[in-house]
Design a protein around this motif. Structure first.
Motif, PDB file in Angstrom:
ATOM      1  N   THR A  18       0.944  -1.062   0.516  1.00 58.90           N
ATOM      2  CA  THR A  18       0.357  -0.624  -0.333  1.00 58.90           C
ATOM      3  C   THR A  18       0.595   1.318  -0.583  1.00 58.90           C
ATOM      4  OG1 THR A  18       0.181   0.377   2.489  1.00 58.90           O
ATOM      5  CG2 THR A  18      -1.836  -1.471   0.971  1.00 58.90           C
ATOM      6  N   LEU A  19       2.255   1.151  -0.342  1.00 61.79           N
ATOM      7  CA  LEU A  19       2.816   2.434   0.073  1.00 61.79           C
ATOM      8  C   LEU A  19       2.892   3.227  -1.808  1.00 61.79           C
ATOM      9  CD1 LEU A  19       6.147   1.154   2.162  1.00 61.79           C
ATOM     10  CD2 LEU A  19       4.615   2.997   2.924  1.00 61.79           C
ATOM     11  N   LEU A  20       3.018   4.067  -1.122  1.00 62.93           N
ATOM     12  CA  LEU A  20       2.816   5.336  -2.359  1.00 62.93           C
ATOM     13  C   LEU A  20       4.370   6.124  -2.402  1.00 62.93           C
ATOM     14  CD1 LEU A  20      -0.662   7.081  -1.877  1.00 62.93           C
ATOM     15  CD2 LEU A  20      -0.113   5.411  -3.370  1.00 62.93           C
ATOM     16  N   ALA A  21       5.390   5.754  -1.859  1.00 70.86           N
ATOM     17  CA  ALA A  21       6.814   5.935  -2.243  1.00 70.86           C
ATOM     18  C   ALA A  21       7.622   5.431  -1.401  1.00 70.86           C
ATOM     19  CB  ALA A  21       6.326   7.918  -1.753  1.00 70.86           C
ATOM     20  N   ALA A  27      12.720   0.507  -3.092  1.00 70.83           N
ATOM     21  CA  ALA A  27      12.665   1.011  -5.018  1.00 70.83           C
ATOM     22  C   ALA A  27      14.007  -0.812  -5.311  1.00 70.83           C
ATOM     23  CB  ALA A  27      12.760   2.397  -5.278  1.00 70.83           C
ATOM     24  N   ALA A  28      14.765   0.170  -4.505  1.00 70.10           N
ATOM     25  CA  ALA A  28      16.459  -1.196  -5.819  1.00 70.10           C
ATOM     26  C   ALA A  28      15.645  -3.028  -5.577  1.00 70.10           C
ATOM     27  CB  ALA A  28      17.407  -0.920  -5.318  1.00 70.10           C
ATOM     28  N   ARG A  29      15.369  -3.179  -3.791  1.00 63.98           N
ATOM     29  CA  ARG A  29      14.658  -4.540  -3.514  1.00 63.98           C
ATOM     30  C   ARG A  29      13.918  -4.973  -4.458  1.00 63.98           C
ATOM     31  NH1 ARG A  29      13.243  -3.838   1.533  1.00 63.98           N
ATOM     32  NH2 ARG A  29      15.045  -2.617   1.990  1.00 63.98           N
ATOM     33  N   ARG A  30      12.618  -3.920  -4.594  1.00 67.29           N
ATOM     34  CA  ARG A  30      11.769  -4.128  -6.146  1.00 67.29           C
ATOM     35  C   ARG A  30      11.733  -4.525  -7.046  1.00 67.29           C
ATOM     36  NH1 ARG A  30       5.577  -1.446  -4.069  1.00 67.29           N
ATOM     37  NH2 ARG A  30       6.228  -2.332  -1.692  1.00 67.29           N
ATOM     38  N   LEU A  31      13.065  -3.435  -7.989  1.00 68.18           N
ATOM     39  CA  LEU A  31      13.361  -3.777  -8.789  1.00 68.18           C
ATOM     40  C   LEU A  31      14.888  -4.618  -9.088  1.00 68.18           C
ATOM     41  CD1 LEU A  31      14.310  -0.330 -10.535  1.00 68.18           C
ATOM     42  CD2 LEU A  31      12.540  -2.048 -11.541  1.00 68.18           C
ATOM     43  N   CYS A  32      14.441  -5.600  -8.129  1.00 69.52           N
ATOM     44  CA  CYS A  32      15.915  -6.587  -7.960  1.00 69.52           C
ATOM     45  C   CYS A  32      16.913  -5.774  -8.010  1.00 69.52           C
ATOM     46  CB  CYS A  32      15.688  -8.338  -8.689  1.00 69.52           C
ATOM     47  SG  CYS A  32      13.758  -8.327  -8.081  1.00 69.52           S
ATOM     48  N   VAL A  33      17.445  -5.395  -8.418  1.00 67.60           N
ATOM     49  CA  VAL A  33      18.552  -4.248  -8.291  1.00 67.60           C
ATOM     50  C   VAL A  33      19.410  -3.962  -7.186  1.00 67.60           C
ATOM     51  CG1 VAL A  33      18.438  -3.701 -11.159  1.00 67.60           C
ATOM     52  CG2 VAL A  33      17.993  -1.702  -8.944  1.00 67.60           C
ATOM     53  N   GLY A  34      20.602  -3.743  -7.203  1.00 63.53           N
ATOM     54  CA  GLY A  34      21.408  -2.967  -6.840  1.00 63.53           C
ATOM     55  C   GLY A  34      21.422  -1.323  -5.725  1.00 63.53           C
ATOM     56  N   VAL A  58      11.128   7.303  -3.573  1.00 63.54           N
ATOM     57  CA  VAL A  58      10.853   7.298  -4.853  1.00 63.54           C
ATOM     58  C   VAL A  58       9.265   6.595  -5.369  1.00 63.54           C
ATOM     59  CG1 VAL A  58      11.066   5.081  -7.069  1.00 63.54           C
ATOM     60  CG2 VAL A  58      12.953   6.304  -5.551  1.00 63.54           C
ATOM     61  N   PRO A  59       8.778   7.670  -5.756  1.00 58.96           N
ATOM     62  CA  PRO A  59       6.936   6.947  -5.929  1.00 58.96           C
ATOM     63  C   PRO A  59       7.034   5.329  -6.996  1.00 58.96           C
ATOM     64  CG  PRO A  59       7.298   8.833  -7.258  1.00 58.96           C
ATOM     65  CD  PRO A  59       8.664   8.513  -6.949  1.00 58.96           C
ATOM     66  N   VAL A  60       6.472   4.424  -6.205  1.00 61.77           N
ATOM     67  CA  VAL A  60       5.350   3.539  -6.531  1.00 61.77           C
ATOM     68  C   VAL A  60       5.388   3.506  -8.265  1.00 61.77           C
ATOM     69  CG1 VAL A  60       4.407   1.549  -6.750  1.00 61.77           C
ATOM     70  CG2 VAL A  60       5.125   2.443  -4.355  1.00 61.77           C
ATOM     71  N   LYS A  61       4.432   4.114  -8.904  1.00 63.23           N
ATOM     72  CA  LYS A  61       4.206   4.748  -9.833  1.00 63.23           C
ATOM     73  C   LYS A  61       6.002   5.228 -10.981  1.00 63.23           C
ATOM     74  CE  LYS A  61      -0.648   6.830  -9.769  1.00 63.23           C
ATOM     75  NZ  LYS A  61      -0.993   8.069  -9.999  1.00 63.23           N
ATOM     76  N   ALA A  62       6.777   5.854 -10.317  1.00 71.25           N
ATOM     77  CA  ALA A  62       8.084   5.446 -11.451  1.00 71.25           C
ATOM     78  C   ALA A  62       8.321   4.344 -11.446  1.00 71.25           C
ATOM     79  CB  ALA A  62       9.015   6.741 -10.690  1.00 71.25           C
ATOM     80  N   ILE A  63       8.520   3.663 -10.843  1.00 69.73           N
ATOM     81  CA  ILE A  63       9.244   2.680 -10.947  1.00 69.73           C
ATOM     82  C   ILE A  63       8.217   1.683 -12.277  1.00 69.73           C
ATOM     83  CG2 ILE A  63       9.370   0.531  -9.833  1.00 69.73           C
ATOM     84  CD1 ILE A  63       9.856   1.160  -6.888  1.00 69.73           C
ATOM     85  N   SER A  64       6.721   1.666 -12.196  1.00 66.57           N
ATOM     86  CA  SER A  64       5.607   1.039 -13.071  1.00 66.57           C
ATOM     87  C   SER A  64       6.433   1.691 -15.053  1.00 66.57           C
ATOM     88  CB  SER A  64       4.190   1.078 -12.193  1.00 66.57           C
ATOM     89  OG  SER A  64       4.480   0.384 -11.955  1.00 66.57           O
ATOM     90  N   ALA A  65       6.615   2.952 -13.843  1.00 69.67           N
ATOM     91  CA  ALA A  65       6.622   3.649 -15.585  1.00 69.67           C
ATOM     92  C   ALA A  65       8.450   4.040 -16.050  1.00 69.67           C
ATOM     93  CB  ALA A  65       7.254   5.520 -15.003  1.00 69.67           C
ATOM     94  N   TYR A  66       8.931   3.444 -15.353  1.00 72.06           N
ATOM     95  CA  TYR A  66      10.315   3.022 -15.752  1.00 72.06           C
ATOM     96  C   TYR A  66      10.310   1.588 -16.325  1.00 72.06           C
ATOM     97  CZ  TYR A  66      14.841   1.114 -15.241  1.00 72.06           C
ATOM     98  OH  TYR A  66      16.329   0.667 -15.898  1.00 72.06           O
ATOM     99  N   LEU A  67       9.992   0.372 -16.062  1.00 73.51           N
ATOM    100  CA  LEU A  67       9.633  -0.324 -16.551  1.00 73.51           C
ATOM    101  C   LEU A  67       8.958  -0.800 -17.384  1.00 73.51           C
ATOM    102  CD1 LEU A  67       8.902  -3.040 -13.305  1.00 73.51           C
ATOM    103  CD2 LEU A  67      10.636  -2.848 -14.833  1.00 73.51           C
ATOM    104  N   ASP A  68       7.911   0.320 -17.664  1.00 71.62           N
ATOM    105  CA  ASP A  68       6.955   0.199 -18.849  1.00 71.62           C
ATOM    106  C   ASP A  68       7.599   1.008 -20.239  1.00 71.62           C
ATOM    107  OD1 ASP A  68       4.683  -0.466 -17.857  1.00 71.62           O
ATOM    108  OD2 ASP A  68       3.511   1.289 -17.288  1.00 71.62           O
TER     109      ASP A  68
END
Length: 80
Positions: A18-21, A27-34, A58-68
């Protein structure tokens, strides 16, 4: 009814969906990067961040935007 935070595979760390930021480390953990790679993505402008007080998140939306963006920029591969 509440749900328990999900576990990230192989890390044993919990995260709250439920976190937004997120912190840079989360964020690194969610992307599985260092952590260093995450800071490089932020420095390059590939992943947006927002200042909140004296902190950087890091907004969660920014991670999704990066992956997209990554998915759109790569040629589609054919499964063997």
């Amino acid at each position: 009814m509440t749900t328990a935070p999900a576990l990230v595979p192989d890390s044993g760390a919990e995260f709250d969906p439920t976190l937004l930021a997120l912190t840079v480390e989360e964020a690194a953990r969610r992307l599985c990067v260092g952590r260093t790679t995450m800071y490089a993505l932020i420095r390059e402008g590939a992943v947006e961040t927002v200042p909140i007080g004296r902190l950087r998140r890091v907004p969660v939306k920014a991670i999704s935007a990066y992956l997209d963006a990554r998915m759109k920029s790569r040629p589609k591969s054919v499964a063997a």
